[in-house]
Design a protein around this motif. Structure first.
Motif, mmCIF file in Angstrom:
data_model
loop_
_atom_site.group_PDB
_atom_site.id
_atom_site.type_symbol
_atom_site.label_atom_id
_atom_site.label_comp_id
_atom_site.label_asym_id
_atom_site.label_seq_id
_atom_site.Cartn_x
_atom_site.Cartn_y
_atom_site.Cartn_z
ATOM 1 N N PHE A 217 90.529 -93.696 -19.157
ATOM 2 C CA PHE A 217 89.817 -92.410 -19.103
ATOM 3 C C PHE A 217 88.670 -92.388 -20.122
ATOM 4 C CE2 PHE A 217 89.256 -88.118 -20.794
ATOM 5 C CZ PHE A 217 88.996 -87.403 -19.639
ATOM 6 N N TRP A 218 88.979 -92.740 -21.369
ATOM 7 C CA TRP A 218 87.940 -92.666 -22.411
ATOM 8 C C TRP A 218 86.915 -93.780 -22.250
ATOM 9 C CZ3 TRP A 218 87.329 -88.185 -24.097
ATOM 10 C CH2 TRP A 218 88.409 -87.346 -24.398
ATOM 11 N N TRP A 219 87.337 -94.927 -21.730
ATOM 12 C CA TRP A 219 86.374 -96.016 -21.529
ATOM 13 C C TRP A 219 85.367 -95.637 -20.447
ATOM 14 C CZ3 TRP A 219 86.454 -99.250 -25.377
ATOM 15 C CH2 TRP A 219 85.524 -100.282 -25.363
ATOM 16 N N THR B 212 81.438 -95.721 -20.687
ATOM 17 C CA THR B 212 80.673 -96.479 -19.689
ATOM 18 C C THR B 212 79.563 -95.613 -19.100
ATOM 19 O OG1 THR B 212 82.629 -97.754 -19.224
ATOM 20 C CG2 THR B 212 80.923 -97.826 -17.551
ATOM 21 N N GLN B 213 79.849 -94.317 -19.001
ATOM 22 C CA GLN B 213 78.819 -93.396 -18.493
ATOM 23 C C GLN B 213 77.886 -92.933 -19.611
ATOM 24 O OE1 GLN B 213 81.178 -90.395 -16.567
ATOM 25 N NE2 GLN B 213 81.891 -91.833 -15.005
ATOM 26 N N GLY B 214 78.034 -93.518 -20.784
ATOM 27 C CA GLY B 214 77.158 -93.162 -21.901
ATOM 28 C C GLY B 214 77.378 -91.750 -22.392
ATOM 29 N N GLN B 215 78.629 -91.234 -22.251
ATOM 30 C CA GLN B 215 78.888 -89.836 -22.628
ATOM 31 C C GLN B 215 80.033 -89.747 -23.638
ATOM 32 O OE1 GLN B 215 79.598 -88.053 -18.843
ATOM 33 N NE2 GLN B 215 77.451 -88.073 -18.301
ATOM 34 N N PRO B 216 79.730 -90.041 -24.892
ATOM 35 C CA PRO B 216 80.820 -90.028 -25.876
ATOM 36 C C PRO B 216 81.141 -88.662 -26.472
ATOM 37 C CG PRO B 216 78.835 -90.943 -26.854
ATOM 38 C CD PRO B 216 78.473 -90.556 -25.454
ATOM 39 N N GLU B 217 80.425 -87.594 -26.078
ATOM 40 C CA GLU B 217 80.605 -86.323 -26.786
ATOM 41 C C GLU B 217 82.027 -85.755 -26.630
ATOM 42 O OE1 GLU B 217 79.313 -84.862 -29.210
ATOM 43 O OE2 GLU B 217 80.248 -82.901 -29.073
ATOM 44 N N ALA B 218 82.599 -85.852 -25.440
ATOM 45 C CA ALA B 218 83.966 -85.326 -25.254
ATOM 46 C C ALA B 218 84.936 -86.132 -26.115
ATOM 47 C CB ALA B 218 84.364 -85.392 -23.794
ATOM 48 N N LEU B 219 84.689 -87.433 -26.166
ATOM 49 C CA LEU B 219 85.526 -88.302 -26.999
ATOM 50 C C LEU B 219 85.388 -87.898 -28.464
ATOM 51 C CD1 LEU B 219 85.631 -92.168 -26.564
ATOM 52 C CD2 LEU B 219 86.047 -91.085 -28.721
ATOM 53 N N PRO C 138 77.554 -87.271 -34.320
ATOM 54 C CA PRO C 138 77.329 -87.467 -32.883
ATOM 55 C C PRO C 138 77.264 -88.941 -32.490
ATOM 56 C CG PRO C 138 75.865 -85.783 -33.747
ATOM 57 C CD PRO C 138 76.577 -86.369 -34.930
ATOM 58 N N ASP C 139 76.962 -89.828 -33.428
ATOM 59 C CA ASP C 139 76.924 -91.254 -33.084
ATOM 60 C C ASP C 139 78.228 -91.979 -33.436
ATOM 61 O OD1 ASP C 139 76.797 -91.279 -35.807
ATOM 62 O OD2 ASP C 139 74.935 -92.427 -35.961
#
Ligand code: BTN
Length: 271
Positions: free
Chosen positions: A188-190, A194-201, A236-237
């Protein structure tokens, strides 16, 4: 097997696994040096993305920063999974793995406190219960995961900082179900990475961060003196945000975080 652990149950794992690709190709080896090494060799022979190596016992398990990872036979999760790098800074990889491990553990021991010590130590009720070692292998990554599951006791010098699911609950936990759930969360988190969307993580990780609001020692390089920092959260990074004693807010990308006068370095599975 040398002691009273139990052998891995491949059918139990297979039944519980609900992923699309993580762990779909797997190799179970009762005893080996290190699952990371075995997976590296398999990757060189062409293992597919998501390939998994799982063992009951490691003769030479590795931890972060050149340490050993020791775990008694047949009682713990000792696993490595092959991942393709995602289009985000590499610091995110460890965070995704740590979060997946924490979530899977919480699923097995609801009501207990499961937290993350940046970057990817997992604490259960304030003691280290799991760790992740990420290594590169050609164009891929190997995420090696060690969870203290049914370890019954730890030597005195470790007991104050290491624990297992069994120690906290008094219940024998099925390693196969834990690993299947863990791979589900990691997939799920990968996917998010992969979609370049780490904010939820980032948000989910920060909500579980241990030691927020605490002054800790930040050691960036072994030869450097540690710096004191107040742990503020995750940038954020994916960097660790700290406030220094000089009242500056800075980002830390790679370091060991310790607390306590002599340094709190939680690093062992067992022994
Ligand atoms: C840490 O130091 O916290 C990371 C520990 C990682 C241990 C796991 S066990 C499975 C895999 N194989 C290894 O040799 N190490 C990792």
């Amino acid at each position: 097997m040398a002691t009273c652990g139990v052998y891995w149950q491949p059918e139990r794992f297979q039944q519980a696994l609900q992923t699309r690709y993580l762990g779909r190709a797997w190799r179970y080896v009762p005893e080996l040096d290190s699952t990371n090494t075995a997976l590296r060799l398999w990757a060189e022979e062409g293992a597919p993305e998501g390939a998994l190596v799982v063992a009951d016992y490691q003769r030479a398990g590795r931890g972060r920063l050149g340490r050993s990872w020791l775990a008694s036979p047949g009682r713990n999760v000792l696993a490595s999974v092959l991942l393709r790098p995602a289009p985000v800074p590499p610091g995110w990889y460890a965070l995704a793995c740590g979060l997946a491990v924490a979530e899977a553990i919480e699923g097995q021991v609801p009501g207990h406190e499961v937290r993350l010590k940046w970057p990817n130590d997992v604490w259960l009720n304030g003691r280290k219960v799991a760790g992740v070692l990420i290594e590169s292998s050609g164009a891929c990554l190997i995420a090696g995961i060690g969870v203290n599951v049914n370890e019954e006791a730890f030597p005195q010098e470790l007991a104050w900082r290491a624990t297992s699911l069994y120690c906290e609950t008094g219940r024998w936990i099925e390693r196969e179900l834990l690993l299947a759930a863990l791979l589900g969360r990691l997939e799920f988190w990968w996917e998010a990475l992969t979609q370049g969307q780490p904010e939820a993580l980032r948000r989910a990780y920060e909500a579980r961060m241990a030691l927020l609001g605490t002054w800790a020692w930040i050691q960036r390089l072994p030869e450097q003196a540690p710096q004191e920092g107040l742990l503020l959260g995750l940038a954020p990074d994916g960097a660790l945000r700290i406030r220094t004693r000089a009242d500056e807010q800075i980002s830390v990308y790679a370091a060991e975080v310790t607390i306590g006068g002599s340094g709190y370095v939680a690093h062992c599975g067992y022994r």
